[in-house]
Motif scaffolding. Structure first.
Motif, PDB file in Angstrom:
ATOM      1  N   LEU A   1     -13.059  -2.789   3.241  1.00 50.47           N
ATOM      2  CA  LEU A   1     -13.439  -2.420   1.872  1.00 50.47           C
ATOM      3  C   LEU A   1     -14.002  -3.580   1.072  1.00 50.47           C
ATOM      4  CD1 LEU A   1     -10.224  -0.362   0.996  1.00 50.47           C
ATOM      5  CD2 LEU A   1     -12.408   0.556   1.807  1.00 50.47           C
ATOM      6  N   THR A   2     -14.067  -4.766   1.664  1.00 49.87           N
ATOM      7  CA  THR A   2     -14.372  -5.962   0.891  1.00 49.87           C
ATOM      8  C   THR A   2     -15.758  -5.962   0.285  1.00 49.87           C
ATOM      9  OG1 THR A   2     -14.375  -8.379   0.977  1.00 49.87           O
ATOM     10  CG2 THR A   2     -15.180  -7.225   2.930  1.00 49.87           C
ATOM     11  N   ASP A   3     -16.711  -5.220   0.898  1.00 48.11           N
ATOM     12  CA  ASP A   3     -18.075  -5.224   0.376  1.00 48.11           C
ATOM     13  C   ASP A   3     -18.303  -4.165  -0.699  1.00 48.11           C
ATOM     14  OD1 ASP A   3     -17.736  -3.141   2.121  1.00 48.11           O
ATOM     15  OD2 ASP A   3     -19.737  -3.275   3.004  1.00 48.11           O
ATOM     16  N   GLN A   4     -17.261  -3.389  -1.032  1.00 46.75           N
ATOM     17  CA  GLN A   4     -17.397  -2.364  -2.070  1.00 46.75           C
ATOM     18  C   GLN A   4     -16.970  -2.954  -3.408  1.00 46.75           C
ATOM     19  OE1 GLN A   4     -16.005   1.601  -1.078  1.00 46.75           O
ATOM     20  NE2 GLN A   4     -15.870   1.077   1.116  1.00 46.75           N
ATOM     21  N   GLU A   5     -17.922  -3.630  -4.048  1.00 50.78           N
ATOM     22  CA  GLU A   5     -17.602  -4.420  -5.241  1.00 50.78           C
ATOM     23  C   GLU A   5     -17.155  -3.579  -6.429  1.00 50.78           C
ATOM     24  OE1 GLU A   5     -20.737  -7.070  -6.207  1.00 50.78           O
ATOM     25  OE2 GLU A   5     -20.704  -8.100  -4.264  1.00 50.78           O
ATOM     26  N   ASP A   6     -17.590  -2.325  -6.492  1.00 54.65           N
ATOM     27  CA  ASP A   6     -17.212  -1.483  -7.631  1.00 54.65           C
ATOM     28  C   ASP A   6     -16.000  -0.607  -7.344  1.00 54.65           C
ATOM     29  OD1 ASP A   6     -18.471   0.049  -5.770  1.00 54.65           O
ATOM     30  OD2 ASP A   6     -19.694   1.191  -7.193  1.00 54.65           O
ATOM     31  N   LEU A   7     -15.404  -0.785  -6.169  1.00 52.71           N
ATOM     32  CA  LEU A   7     -14.211  -0.012  -5.820  1.00 52.71           C
ATOM     33  C   LEU A   7     -12.962  -0.676  -6.397  1.00 52.71           C
ATOM     34  CD1 LEU A   7     -12.959   2.349  -4.127  1.00 52.71           C
ATOM     35  CD2 LEU A   7     -12.670   0.674  -2.280  1.00 52.71           C
ATOM     36  N   VAL A   8     -12.137   0.114  -7.075  1.00 53.20           N
ATOM     37  CA  VAL A   8     -10.863  -0.370  -7.595  1.00 53.20           C
ATOM     38  C   VAL A   8      -9.754   0.114  -6.665  1.00 53.20           C
ATOM     39  CG1 VAL A   8      -9.224  -0.326  -9.512  1.00 53.20           C
ATOM     40  CG2 VAL A   8     -11.680  -0.371  -9.969  1.00 53.20           C
ATOM     41  N   VAL A   9      -8.958  -0.831  -6.202  1.00 54.05           N
ATOM     42  CA  VAL A   9      -7.864  -0.524  -5.291  1.00 54.05           C
ATOM     43  C   VAL A   9      -6.543  -0.629  -6.047  1.00 54.05           C
ATOM     44  CG1 VAL A   9      -6.605  -1.271  -3.240  1.00 54.05           C
ATOM     45  CG2 VAL A   9      -9.103  -1.245  -3.229  1.00 54.05           C
ATOM     46  N   LEU A  10      -5.747   0.404  -5.924  1.00 58.66           N
ATOM     47  CA  LEU A  10      -4.393   0.399  -6.489  1.00 58.66           C
ATOM     48  C   LEU A  10      -3.411   0.398  -5.329  1.00 58.66           C
ATOM     49  CD1 LEU A  10      -2.338   0.718  -8.827  1.00 58.66           C
ATOM     50  CD2 LEU A  10      -2.657   3.198  -8.636  1.00 58.66           C
ATOM     51  N   SER A  11      -2.683  -0.687  -5.165  1.00 56.85           N
ATOM     52  CA  SER A  11      -1.691  -0.803  -4.101  1.00 56.85           C
ATOM     53  C   SER A  11      -0.300  -0.675  -4.713  1.00 56.85           C
ATOM     54  CB  SER A  11      -1.836  -2.153  -3.386  1.00 56.85           C
ATOM     55  OG  SER A  11      -0.792  -2.329  -2.446  1.00 56.85           O
ATOM     56  N   VAL A  12       0.429   0.340  -4.258  1.00 59.64           N
ATOM     57  CA  VAL A  12       1.765   0.588  -4.817  1.00 59.64           C
ATOM     58  C   VAL A  12       2.725   0.943  -3.697  1.00 59.64           C
ATOM     59  CG1 VAL A  12       0.999   1.338  -7.103  1.00 59.64           C
ATOM     60  CG2 VAL A  12       1.137   3.005  -5.238  1.00 59.64           C
ATOM     61  N   ASP A  13       4.025   0.777  -3.989  1.00 60.47           N
ATOM     62  CA  ASP A  13       5.048   1.279  -3.090  1.00 60.47           C
ATOM     63  C   ASP A  13       5.041   2.816  -3.157  1.00 60.47           C
ATOM     64  OD1 ASP A  13       5.686  -1.314  -2.528  1.00 60.47           O
ATOM     65  OD2 ASP A  13       7.492  -1.370  -3.780  1.00 60.47           O
ATOM     66  N   SER A  14       5.756   3.444  -2.217  1.00 58.96           N
ATOM     67  CA  SER A  14       5.775   4.909  -2.229  1.00 58.96           C
ATOM     68  C   SER A  14       7.177   5.489  -2.279  1.00 58.96           C
ATOM     69  CB  SER A  14       5.054   5.456  -0.996  1.00 58.96           C
ATOM     70  OG  SER A  14       5.711   5.066   0.198  1.00 58.96           O
ATOM     71  N   TYR A  15       8.139   4.859  -1.621  1.00 60.88           N
ATOM     72  CA  TYR A  15       9.469   5.458  -1.521  1.00 60.88           C
ATOM     73  C   TYR A  15      10.182   5.515  -2.864  1.00 60.88           C
ATOM     74  CZ  TYR A  15       8.977   4.823   3.547  1.00 60.88           C
ATOM     75  OH  TYR A  15       8.551   4.864   4.846  1.00 60.88           O
ATOM     76  N   ASP A  16       9.881   4.572  -3.741  1.00 58.66           N
ATOM     77  CA  ASP A  16      10.601   4.481  -5.014  1.00 58.66           C
ATOM     78  C   ASP A  16       9.649   4.423  -6.194  1.00 58.66           C
ATOM     79  OD1 ASP A  16       9.562   1.989  -4.524  1.00 58.66           O
ATOM     80  OD2 ASP A  16      11.460   0.895  -4.679  1.00 58.66           O
ATOM     81  N   LEU A  17       8.645   5.278  -6.179  1.00 63.17           N
ATOM     82  CA  LEU A  17       7.616   5.200  -7.208  1.00 63.17           C
ATOM     83  C   LEU A  17       7.040   6.579  -7.480  1.00 63.17           C
ATOM     84  CD1 LEU A  17       5.039   2.412  -7.566  1.00 63.17           C
ATOM     85  CD2 LEU A  17       4.185   4.751  -7.458  1.00 63.17           C
ATOM     86  N   ILE A  18       6.740   6.859  -8.744  1.00 60.09           N
ATOM     87  CA  ILE A  18       6.084   8.104  -9.133  1.00 60.09           C
ATOM     88  C   ILE A  18       4.998   7.812 -10.162  1.00 60.09           C
ATOM     89  CG2 ILE A  18       7.966   9.717  -8.647  1.00 60.09           C
ATOM     90  CD1 ILE A  18       8.885   9.467 -11.501  1.00 60.09           C
TER      91      ILE A  18
END
Length: 755
Positions: free
Chosen positions: A97-114
């Motif tokens: 994904l590194t060449d997608q300059e306009d892409l916003v990535v949201l990295s979050v946990d899943s087991y304890d998150l809503i």
């Protein structure tokens, strides 16, 4: 740092400068929602993961799950350092994904998150933050407190980095995670922290923290800052310190129980206008099944319990095919052996199978419950395991069907103690793992909020899927845990992490690496009225029929067992008779009440003999003696007077209008008439304002003759009905006599009220 990385950072610095110039433009265009990609790590589909996905799908997030099906080797992140495996998986995903300059990535946990809000909101807040990468912020530093002084100071907000939430443009996020070269069980938060504390990288990659929880709300150390805000469509968490509405709610560290509470409402689970928004999701329609599931019912008598016969009767009358029910009973009380024997004789052929383990086996509670659960676990045909303590009175015959239809791994029906807030669940846990009252506990108990609720602890009655017992709960000792009662031990085993050693990993040093999150949710439902809990605390088993003494402790069950089913019709339909002037005749006792009172008196056995000399009364002389036993002699005087006040006084007010009884009587006794001892009673007046006379057995079946004649009106009632009471004035007007009993034995209960 090598020259290549230095050159790369210089290039990023220039792009960062140009980007900042553009971002300061007041006409900056919103980021399209299709330019947001959520990356999360989950190696298996736990209940927490399914909840996370449900909240994400509600807001139409684009989700990519990393690591599903992999063995977790990232350590026990809930208890110590770890999580490096998450960074490695993110690094691999970002390479594409590194060449997608306009892409916003949201990295979050899943087991304890809503999620509490949608992509448009989170992108807007990210743009307003004016950073290329934004980490969640925390008020507590982890895992290395020695780094505290190296953090940049902040005027307001949380100062420390939390790796549970990261949002940024793809190239910048890639530049961060590309630096990972550590082990799977090294600490991910420490890795990100060191990059953030490097001022050169922080500035050139434009890394910031979400200091005021605009996007990320970490609950650890911050529970006092947040409260639920109810809207017409969905509920939100509001941070009251910073007056923000966070989008991502993270139950990090020891706040997972609180996240479960919030998850009962967020994002669309429940609100005041619509009620429960998810209760009907994934339900099972039993009418569409070819046959009903097979259920193992574990019944546990671990202390003396009143109304046991009524419990078993309710079990028999459950609206469920009996050939699909296998019953296991553990009885730890010798007192109840006769009750079990009676139930066995009446019902052993009703169910598909019936097994009883008695007190002679000397099993502890934990051992007995493990045994019952094990019977279902080892039977591939066992679809569900229903555990019931005998202090549960199910008034809803559909209970088992309703629980199965909800399709939860572990679920119980809400049952409460009459007139009290005592129930079979806890809404929250204290920091030491014991009871704490949740904000919504009273509303749930009182059914002001109706739904299916994720809770930390339940007891007394619950249904577990058989497949859960054979997989997640396949260990066989869930009811034994130091210093905890059996139900608490089970709940802790179910909701917390479970050790699991793979067959190909015998090395004890790698044991912690194979700890995988189970985190099963447990639910309580109050969508229907299911029944109640009875009190066992003051149950005295020294009597022959000890239930009779429960009129104070368990008044609803006492009334249900002992008061005639037509009693209330006296007031709604005028259901009473007047066979003689001012002699009223009405139903008051069930046949069971009559039988048990007679049994109690015969068990006591010391009948007076009908003599004039009587040391039990003041003066020691009875003018008109009867062959009787006084209620005081069996220790039943307080209970009998309470019965008079609760069930006789209201009738008095109805038939003797204007007279308000004190409901007090000195003489309360059971009379025994037999041809060989005392067959009748000569004419007399009672020393009372009014008298009650309750027939305790049946004419024609138990005796012949009997009855009562009122002289003034030359009127006789010679066919008394079992469980029915006469009520008549005592002094002056109603001279009366007891007519001869010619055969058998006649019993009546008499009280001279308001002497």
């Amino acid at each position: 740092m090598d020259y290549f990385n230095l050159f790369f950072l210089l290039c990023f610095s220039w792009k960062h400068f140009i980007s900042n110039a553009h971002s300061s433009d007041s006409n900056q265009q919103p980021i399209p929602t299709e330019k947001l990609l959520v990356l999360t790590v989950a190696t298996e589909e736990t209940d927490g993961y399914l909840r996370f996905m449900q909240s994400a799908n509600y807001f139409n997030y684009t989700i990519k799950v990393l690591g599903m099906g992999e063995e977790w080797r990232g350590g026990d992140v809930g208890r110590s350092i770890g999580g490096g495996q998450k960074v490695r998986l993110l690094k691999e995903a970002m390479e594409a994904l590194t060449d997608q300059e306009d892409l916003v990535v949201l990295s979050v946990d899943s087991y304890d998150l809503i999620f509490a809000g949608g992509p448009e909101e989170i992108l807007r807040k990210f743009q307003e933050a004016n950073h290329k990468v934004l980490f969640a912020a925390d008020g507590l530093i982890w895992p290395d407190k020695r780094l505290q002084e190296k953090y940049p100071s902040v005027r307001s907000g949380k100062r420390f980095l939390n790796s549970g939430g990261i949002i940024g443009y793809a190239p910048y996020v890639n530049k961060i995670v590309a630096q990972w070269n550590l082990h799977e069980n090294d600490d991910d938060q420490l890795f990100y922290t060191k990059i953030y504390l490097d001022s050169f990288q922080r500035e050139n990659l434009n890394i910031g923290l979400d200091h005021k929880s605009q996007i990320f709300q970490n609950l650890n150390g911050a529970i006092d800052e947040v409260l639920l805000k109810f809207g017409t469509k969905s509920a939100r968490v509001r941070n009251t310190v910073y007056d923000t509405l966070p989008v991502v709610i993270h139950g990090n560290a020891n706040t997972k129980m609180y996240l479960n509470y919030l998850g009962n409402y967020i994002p669309n689970a429940w609100n005041y206008e619509r009620g429960c928004g998810v209760c009907d999701h994934n339900m099972v329609d039993l009418s569409q099944l070819k046959e009903y599931p097979t259920v193992m019912v574990g019944v546990f008598i671990e202390q003396p319990t009143p109304f046991l016969s009524q419990f078993f009767q309710r079990l028999v009358t459950l609206d469920y095919p009996k050939d699909k029910l296998n019953v296991f009973v553990h009885n730890n009380e010798v007192y109840h052996e006769r009750h079990i024997q009676r139930f066995w004789e009446e019902s052993k052929d009703v169910f598909n199978s019936f097994k009883v383990v008695g007190p002679e086996e000397n099993l502890s509670q934990g051992q007995a419950r493990n045994m019952g659960m094990g019977l279902c676990r080892k039977d591939p045909g066992c679809d569900f395991y229903l555990s019931m303590d005998t202090d549960v009175m199910l008034t809803n015959r559909q209970t088992l069907k309703l629980l199965i239809e909800q399709n939860r791994k572990i679920i119980g029906p809400l049952v409460t103690r009459h007139g009290k807030l005592w129930s079979n669940f806890w809404g929250a846990l204290s920091l030491d793992g014991y009871y704490a009252r949740s904000e919504d506990y009273i509303d749930i108990v009182q059914s002001k909020r109706v739904g299916v609720w994720n809770i930390p602890y339940m007891a007394h009655i619950y249904l577990i899927k058989g497949e859960v017992l054979r997989n997640q709960l396949k260990e066989r000792n869930h009811f034994v845990l130091e210093k905890l009662d059996p139900d608490m031990a089970l709940c802790r085993h179910a909701r917390e992490l479970t050790n699991h050693r793979e067959k190909d990993s015998p090395n004890p040093e790698t044991f912690h690496m194979l700890r995988v999150p189970k985190g099963m949710f447990m639910y309580i439902t109050n969508r229907h009225e299911f029944g109640r809990l009875i009190s066992t605390a003051n149950f005295n088993t020294s009597h022959y029929n000890s239930d009779l003494w429960q009129i104070f402790e368990n008044p609803v069950d006492w009334k249900e067992k002992y008061i005639h089913p037509n009693y209330t019709r006296i007031f709604t339909e005028n259901y009473l008779e007047e066979p003689c002037p001012d002699v009223f005749w009405f139903p008051v006792f069930t046949e069971r009440a009559c039988d048990e009172l007679v049994e109690e008196m015969e068990h006591y056995g010391s009948w007076s003999g009908g003599n004039h000399e009587d040391k039990r009364i003041t003066g020691g002389y009875e003018t008109v003696p009867t062959d009787d036993i006084h209620m005081k002699q069996i220790g039943y005087d307080k209970e009998w007077l309470h019965f008079i006040r609760e069930f006789i006084s209201p009738v008095t007010l109805k038939v003797f209008s204007g007279y308000y009884t004190k409901g007090y009587a000195v003489m309360n006794f059971v009379v025994k008439y037999t041809p060989g001892r005392q067959a009748y009673l000569r004419p007399h007046h009672d020393s009372s304002t009014f008298t009650i006379n309750v027939a305790l057995n049946s004419k024609g079946t138990d005796f012949q003759g009997g009855g009562c004649r009122f002289h003034r009106y030359n009127c006789s009632v010679d066919s008394p009905r079992k469980g029915w009471s006469f009520m008549h004035p005592g002094r002056l007007t109603h001279l009366h006599e007891g007519l001869p009993t010619t055969n058998g034995t006649r019993y009546i209960a008499v009280s001279f009220i308001d002497p």
